[in-house]
Design a protein around this motif. Structure first.
Motif, short mmCIF file in Angstrom:
data_model
loop_
_atom_site.label_atom_id
_atom_site.label_comp_id
_atom_site.label_asym_id
_atom_site.label_seq_id
_atom_site.Cartn_x
_atom_site.Cartn_y
_atom_site.Cartn_z
N LYS A 274 0.80 -1.16 -0.01
CA LYS A 274 0.02 -0.13 -0.08
C LYS A 274 0.79 1.24 -0.09
O LYS A 274 0.53 2.33 -0.59
CB LYS A 274 -1.11 0.10 1.09
CG LYS A 274 -0.30 0.02 2.61
CD LYS A 274 -1.26 0.09 3.51
CE LYS A 274 -0.90 0.42 5.03
NZ LYS A 274 -1.91 0.44 6.28
N ASP A 275 1.92 1.17 0.70
CA ASP A 275 2.98 2.33 0.51
C ASP A 275 3.41 2.79 -0.86
O ASP A 275 3.85 3.99 -1.27
CB ASP A 275 4.14 2.23 1.50
CG ASP A 275 3.74 2.02 2.96
OD1 ASP A 275 2.67 2.66 3.46
OD2 ASP A 275 4.44 1.47 3.77
N VAL B 77 1.80 1.91 -3.70
CA VAL B 77 0.75 2.31 -4.42
C VAL B 77 0.46 3.97 -3.98
O VAL B 77 0.14 4.69 -4.92
CB VAL B 77 -0.56 1.60 -3.81
CG1 VAL B 77 -1.77 2.48 -4.65
CG2 VAL B 77 -0.38 0.20 -4.49
N LEU B 78 0.64 4.14 -2.77
CA LEU B 78 0.40 5.78 -2.44
C LEU B 78 1.71 6.60 -2.79
O LEU B 78 1.74 7.64 -3.17
CB LEU B 78 0.31 5.87 -0.70
CG LEU B 78 -1.19 5.63 -0.36
CD1 LEU B 78 -1.18 5.36 1.23
CD2 LEU B 78 -2.20 6.57 -1.03
N PRO C 211 -4.05 9.51 1.06
CA PRO C 211 -5.00 9.20 0.50
C PRO C 211 -5.89 10.60 0.01
O PRO C 211 -6.55 10.65 -0.78
CB PRO C 211 -5.63 8.14 1.19
CG PRO C 211 -4.71 7.49 1.96
CD PRO C 211 -3.69 8.79 2.17
N ARG D 136 -4.44 5.95 -9.77
CA ARG D 136 -4.16 5.85 -8.68
C ARG D 136 -4.82 5.51 -7.40
O ARG D 136 -4.79 4.82 -6.76
CB ARG D 136 -3.07 6.98 -8.15
CG ARG D 136 -1.98 7.18 -9.13
CD ARG D 136 -0.93 8.22 -8.60
NE ARG D 136 -0.15 7.94 -7.59
CZ ARG D 136 0.22 8.64 -6.68
NH1 ARG D 136 -0.09 10.02 -6.91
NH2 ARG D 136 0.69 8.42 -5.53
N LEU D 137 -5.85 6.14 -7.52
CA LEU D 137 -7.19 5.87 -6.45
C LEU D 137 -7.54 4.52 -6.55
O LEU D 137 -8.06 4.02 -5.56
CB LEU D 137 -8.25 6.88 -6.56
CG LEU D 137 -8.20 8.23 -6.08
CD1 LEU D 137 -9.01 9.42 -6.26
CD2 LEU D 137 -7.97 8.29 -4.41
N CYS E 284 -5.25 2.19 -5.02
CA CYS E 284 -5.39 2.50 -3.94
C CYS E 284 -6.62 1.43 -3.19
O CYS E 284 -6.70 0.56 -2.14
CB CYS E 284 -5.42 3.69 -3.19
SG CYS E 284 -3.91 4.66 -3.34
N CYS F 243 -6.04 0.49 0.88
CA CYS F 243 -5.10 1.57 1.44
C CYS F 243 -5.89 2.92 1.65
O CYS F 243 -5.43 3.76 2.15
CB CYS F 243 -3.96 1.90 1.11
SG CYS F 243 -3.69 2.12 -0.71
N LEU F 244 -7.20 2.65 1.49
CA LEU F 244 -8.14 4.06 1.57
C LEU F 244 -9.04 3.84 2.67
O LEU F 244 -9.73 2.75 2.77
CB LEU F 244 -9.09 4.33 0.43
CG LEU F 244 -8.27 4.80 -0.98
CD1 LEU F 244 -9.37 4.95 -2.11
CD2 LEU F 244 -7.32 5.78 -0.83
#
Length: 121
Positions: A7-8, A10-11, A16, A50-51, A54, A59-60
């Motif tokens: 998740k890191d 991805v962000l 977020p 990108r969202l 996530c 990771c949201l």
């Protein structure tokens, strides 16, 4: 390995909430008649990509997911019903065609996809 959680990655250092803010700004621009060209439009859609990554990575936070859902509904309402362009494998936000846009985007969509878009400046 970098030791980063998926998740890191991805962000990529973005919160977020920052991604949601960028998506909101894009949706707001579209509501006013997106003033830039087709290339800019597709580049700006990258924030929604990108969202989605996530969302898939989990990771949201729940409140952020609700914001994304509300913005998605608002953006979908600005798209022409039943009109899609590009490969079916692309996500809905890339295939949708706005009902209206600024002259540059409207001309680009007409030229590339033969889909009419009302011009609003």
């Amino acid at each position: 390995m970098s030791g980063m959680e998926p998740k890191d990655e991805v962000l990529d250092g973005d919160a977020p909430e920052d991604l949601v803010r960028e998506w909101r700004e894009f949706v707001d621009e579209c509501a006013g008649g997106y003033p830039f060209n087709l290339y800019d439009y597709h580049a700006d859609l990258a924030v929604r990509d990108r969202l989605e990554a996530c969302l898939q990575a989990g990771c949201l936070p729940g409140a952020v997911m609700q914001d994304v859902e509300a913005l998605d509904a608002r953006f979908r309402a600005m798209l022409q019903p039943g009109v899609q362009v590009g490969p079916e494998a692309d996500p809905w936000w890339h295939r949708g065609v706005p009902v209206y846009a600024g002259s540059e985007l409207a001309e680009g969509i007409q030229e590339w996809f033969s889909a009419p878009v009302e011009v609003r400046n």
